[in-house]
Design an enzyme around this catalytic site. Structure first.
Site, short mmCIF file in Angstrom:
data_model
loop_
_atom_site.label_atom_id
_atom_site.label_comp_id
_atom_site.label_asym_id
_atom_site.label_seq_id
_atom_site.Cartn_x
_atom_site.Cartn_y
_atom_site.Cartn_z
N LYS A 17 1.09 -1.21 0.19
CA LYS A 17 -0.21 0.14 0.02
C LYS A 17 1.00 1.23 0.09
O LYS A 17 1.75 1.42 1.03
CB LYS A 17 -0.96 -0.04 1.25
CG LYS A 17 -1.91 1.43 1.36
CD LYS A 17 -2.65 1.13 2.29
CE LYS A 17 -3.16 2.96 2.52
NZ LYS A 17 -3.51 3.01 3.71
N GLY A 53 -7.68 9.96 9.45
CA GLY A 53 -8.04 10.14 10.73
C GLY A 53 -9.08 11.33 10.98
O GLY A 53 -9.51 11.51 12.33
N ALA A 87 -9.52 5.69 3.84
CA ALA A 87 -9.38 7.06 4.72
C ALA A 87 -10.46 7.96 4.85
O ALA A 87 -11.11 8.25 3.94
CB ALA A 87 -8.11 7.93 4.18
N GLY A 88 -10.60 8.24 5.98
CA GLY A 88 -11.66 9.63 6.43
C GLY A 88 -13.03 9.07 6.87
O GLY A 88 -13.88 9.79 7.11
N ASN A 92 -9.11 2.57 9.63
CA ASN A 92 -8.20 2.27 10.72
C ASN A 92 -8.89 2.98 12.04
O ASN A 92 -9.51 2.21 12.90
CB ASN A 92 -6.77 2.82 10.45
CG ASN A 92 -5.99 2.04 11.80
OD1 ASN A 92 -4.84 1.68 11.50
ND2 ASN A 92 -6.48 2.04 12.86
N THR A 93 -9.16 4.36 12.08
CA THR A 93 -9.28 5.05 13.00
C THR A 93 -10.55 4.98 13.64
O THR A 93 -10.83 4.95 14.89
CB THR A 93 -9.01 6.69 12.75
OG1 THR A 93 -7.94 6.72 12.21
CG2 THR A 93 -9.09 7.51 13.92
C1 LIG Z 1 -3.89 2.35 8.33
C2 LIG Z 1 -4.00 3.26 6.86
O1 LIG Z 1 -3.59 2.77 6.09
C3 LIG Z 1 -4.37 4.65 7.07
O2 LIG Z 1 -3.24 5.37 6.69
C4 LIG Z 1 -5.78 4.69 6.29
O3 LIG Z 1 -5.45 5.69 5.36
C5 LIG Z 1 -6.63 4.73 7.11
O4 LIG Z 1 -7.30 6.04 7.53
P1 LIG Z 1 -8.16 6.20 8.55
O5 LIG Z 1 -7.70 6.23 9.76
O6 LIG Z 1 -9.03 7.46 8.37
O7 LIG Z 1 -9.47 5.12 8.53
#
Ligand SMILES: CC(=O)[C@@H](O)[C@H](O)COP(=O)(O)O
EC number: 2.8.1.10
Length: 268
Positions: free
Chosen positions: A105, A166, A193-194, A215-216
């Protein structure tokens, strides 16, 4: 139901067929046990791991690696924290050794407030890594021209953002994500992300995105295990809804109560 969906609607990344349409990050969980329970609860089959955070040789790295291996999830190493193409290429090469995979990635961050990808560095690194035999999953913006360049570079999967990493904002630019989906109907597209809530995942899956990576929203939830499950179900629900072809919204009312003598649309 899961198995039926797989047969009828497989998801394929670089020749690997998957059942789950959720990919999870592994950072900032309250504990390794909660991380493991969350991955199990979500049903996800791919986890992304930062080489920088989980240095494979250290004791912490070894135990983390063991935990992931025990879960049976496929590892997608990432170049999180890299700011230049050169740095990302070197990190990818180390990750290939440590995690024994040619999947990467690719993240090349270009701006600190938004953690927005440096799309120039991204394309440069993607070209070099593809030439070196990597299967690249580029974390990119929702820009069509950049997407085209990444495909030209040899990427077979694209990972556009919904919003800054995040932020948990959900989709910032619905038009751009829809345009991307429409332009590249055959390319696996993963929103990365986001995303902050399962409803955000449903929204992009209903648009026809192939999967979501986050992730977050899980690791920082009050109950990460329950939230991981919710996101797994959301990704699946959104996909089912997309395939079921949602109705077109209308401005005006239309009676939904059956008219006497005409209980079904196709009965005259
Ligand atoms: C874990 C990872 O690869 C992050 O760089 C990803 O882009 C997730 O983003 P969020 O934490 O906003 O879900």
């Amino acid at each position: 139901m899961q198995e039926l969906m797989t047969e009828a609607d497989p998801l394929t990344f670089y020749g690997a067929t998957l059942r789950s349409r959720l990919l999870l990050g592994t950072a900032r969980y309250p504990s390794p046990a909660i991380l493991a329970d969350a991955i199990r609860a979500s049903g996800c089959e791919i986890v992304t791991v930062s080489l920088r955070r989980e240095a494979g040789g250290s004791r912490a790295g070894e135990s983390f690696w063991g935990l992931i291996r025990d879960l049976g999830a496929r590892v997608l190493p990432n170049t999180a924290g890299c700011r230049t193409a050169k740095e990302a290429i070197a990190t990818a090469q180390m990750a290939r050794e440590v995690f024994e995979t040619d999947w990467i990635k690719l993240e090349v961050i270009g701006e600190e407030d938004t953690l927005q990808p440096d799309v120039f560095g991204l394309v440069e690194a993607a070209k070099a890594l593809v030439a070196d035999g990597f299967k690249v999953f580029p974390y990119t913006t929702d820009d069509l021209v950049v997407a085209e360049k990444l495909l030209d570079a040899g990427c077979k999967v694209l990972m556009p953002w919904a919003a800054p990493i995040g932020s948990g904002r959900g989709v910032n630019n619905t038009f751009a994500l829809r345009a991307l989906r429409a332009h590249f109907p055959e390319t696996p597209l993963v929103v990365d992300a986001g995303l902050g809530a399962p409803s955000h995942a449903v929204t992009v899956m209903e648009m026809g995105y192939d999967a979501v990576l986050l992730n977050t929203a899980v690791s920082r939830a009050g109950d990460p295990v329950a939230m991981a499950r919710a996101f797994g179900l959301a990704a699946e629900a959104g996909r089912l809804a997309f395939r079921a072809k949602p109705m077109t919204p209308r401005d005006m009312a239309e009676p939904s109560t059956p008219v006497i003598g005409r209980p079904f649309e196709d009965m005259l």
